[in-house]
Design a protein around this motif. Structure first.
Motif, PDB file in Angstrom:
ATOM      1  N   PRO A  32       1.010  -1.063  -0.087  1.00 46.85           N
ATOM      2  CA  PRO A  32      -0.014   0.204   0.013  1.00 46.85           C
ATOM      3  C   PRO A  32       0.724   1.296   0.009  1.00 46.85           C
ATOM      4  O   PRO A  32       1.777   1.173   0.684  1.00 46.85           O
ATOM      5  N   THR A  33       0.438   2.229  -0.740  1.00 49.31           N
ATOM      6  CA  THR A  33       1.262   3.524  -0.760  1.00 49.31           C
ATOM      7  C   THR A  33       0.534   4.552   0.274  1.00 49.31           C
ATOM      8  O   THR A  33      -0.542   4.489   0.433  1.00 49.31           O
ATOM      9  N   PRO A  34       1.462   5.183   0.835  1.00 55.35           N
ATOM     10  CA  PRO A  34       1.027   6.224   1.805  1.00 55.35           C
ATOM     11  C   PRO A  34       0.228   7.127   1.308  1.00 55.35           C
ATOM     12  O   PRO A  34       0.556   7.690   0.258  1.00 55.35           O
ATOM     13  N   SER A  35      -0.863   7.480   1.775  1.00 52.03           N
ATOM     14  CA  SER A  35      -1.758   8.442   1.396  1.00 52.03           C
ATOM     15  C   SER A  35      -2.058   9.542   2.556  1.00 52.03           C
ATOM     16  O   SER A  35      -1.674   9.462   3.532  1.00 52.03           O
ATOM     17  N   LEU A  36      -2.681  10.472   2.004  1.00 51.08           N
ATOM     18  CA  LEU A  36      -2.940  11.615   3.213  1.00 51.08           C
ATOM     19  C   LEU A  36      -3.930  11.062   3.942  1.00 51.08           C
ATOM     20  O   LEU A  36      -3.835  11.643   5.302  1.00 51.08           O
ATOM     21  N   GLN A  37      -4.790  10.429   3.548  1.00 50.72           N
ATOM     22  CA  GLN A  37      -5.834   9.887   4.519  1.00 50.72           C
ATOM     23  C   GLN A  37      -5.031   9.061   5.566  1.00 50.72           C
ATOM     24  O   GLN A  37      -5.722   8.976   6.739  1.00 50.72           O
ATOM     25  N   SER A  38      -4.108   8.054   5.324  1.00 51.33           N
ATOM     26  CA  SER A  38      -3.485   7.401   6.372  1.00 51.33           C
ATOM     27  C   SER A  38      -2.585   8.256   7.334  1.00 51.33           C
ATOM     28  O   SER A  38      -2.462   7.805   8.440  1.00 51.33           O
ATOM     29  N   THR A  39      -2.243   9.533   7.200  1.00 53.23           N
ATOM     30  CA  THR A  39      -1.414  10.250   7.884  1.00 53.23           C
ATOM     31  C   THR A  39      -2.350  11.298   8.554  1.00 53.23           C
ATOM     32  O   THR A  39      -1.723  11.850   9.698  1.00 53.23           O
ATOM     33  N   ARG A  40      -3.602  11.440   8.208  1.00 50.46           N
ATOM     34  CA  ARG A  40      -4.347  12.532   8.895  1.00 50.46           C
ATOM     35  C   ARG A  40      -4.999  11.915  10.509  1.00 50.46           C
ATOM     36  O   ARG A  40      -5.354  10.772  10.523  1.00 50.46           O
ATOM     37  N   PRO A  41      -5.215  12.873  11.149  1.00 50.24           N
ATOM     38  CA  PRO A  41      -5.951  12.294  12.406  1.00 50.24           C
ATOM     39  C   PRO A  41      -7.341  12.002  12.251  1.00 50.24           C
ATOM     40  O   PRO A  41      -7.965  12.577  11.119  1.00 50.24           O
ATOM     41  N   LEU A  42      -8.111  11.207  13.118  1.00 48.99           N
ATOM     42  CA  LEU A  42      -9.420  10.790  12.840  1.00 48.99           C
ATOM     43  C   LEU A  42     -10.368  11.900  13.058  1.00 48.99           C
ATOM     44  O   LEU A  42     -11.583  11.790  12.421  1.00 48.99           O
TER      45      LEU A  42
END
Length: 130
Positions: A32-42
């Motif tokens: 999986p490629t890191p995306s903005l969704q995975s680094t943003r808080p919930l």
């Protein structure tokens, strides 16, 4: 008959010419490629720290009532106590006095009735109730 190919003996073995699994699509093997969704808080709402603690330190008294002092009863306590134990008492009485409807009792009475009608059993036997 030709010997089976090595990659067909074990269906989970990888194909010898590539790292592709024969039963899985290639998309499931990619990293999986890191995306903005995975680094943003919930949440984007800022957290607010409380200025005071809601923790009550232990005082050694059960429910905050000093020893020797009787706690105040709340409105629901009597209703719950008498309702619960009343229902338990009614259920116990109903269980004790329920009619005997077991298959063994029915079969014994049916066998006795048939034996009396055929003349094998002449006098009825008194049944001792439990």
């Amino acid at each position: 008959m030709p010997p089976p190919r090595p990659h067909l003996r074990n269906p989970l073995a990888l194909h010898p010419s590539s790292t592709h699994h024969p039963r899985l699509p290639r998309s499931s093997l990619r990293k999986p490629t890191p995306s903005l969704q995975s680094t943003r808080p919930l949440t984007t709402t800022p957290t607010q720290k409380a200025s005071h603690s809601q923790y009550d330190p232990p005082s050694g008294w059960l429910w905050g009532v000093p020893p020797g002092q009787k706690p105040e009863k709340e409105g629901w306590e009597n209703m719950w106590f008498y309702g619960f134990w009343g229902a338990v008492g009614i259920t116990a009485c109903a269980y004790v006095f329920k009619p005997d409807s077991s298959i063994q009792t029915w079969a014994l009475e049916e066998a006795r009735r048939r034996l009396e009608s055929e003349g094998i059993l002449t006098e009825p036997i008194e049944v001792v109730k439990k």
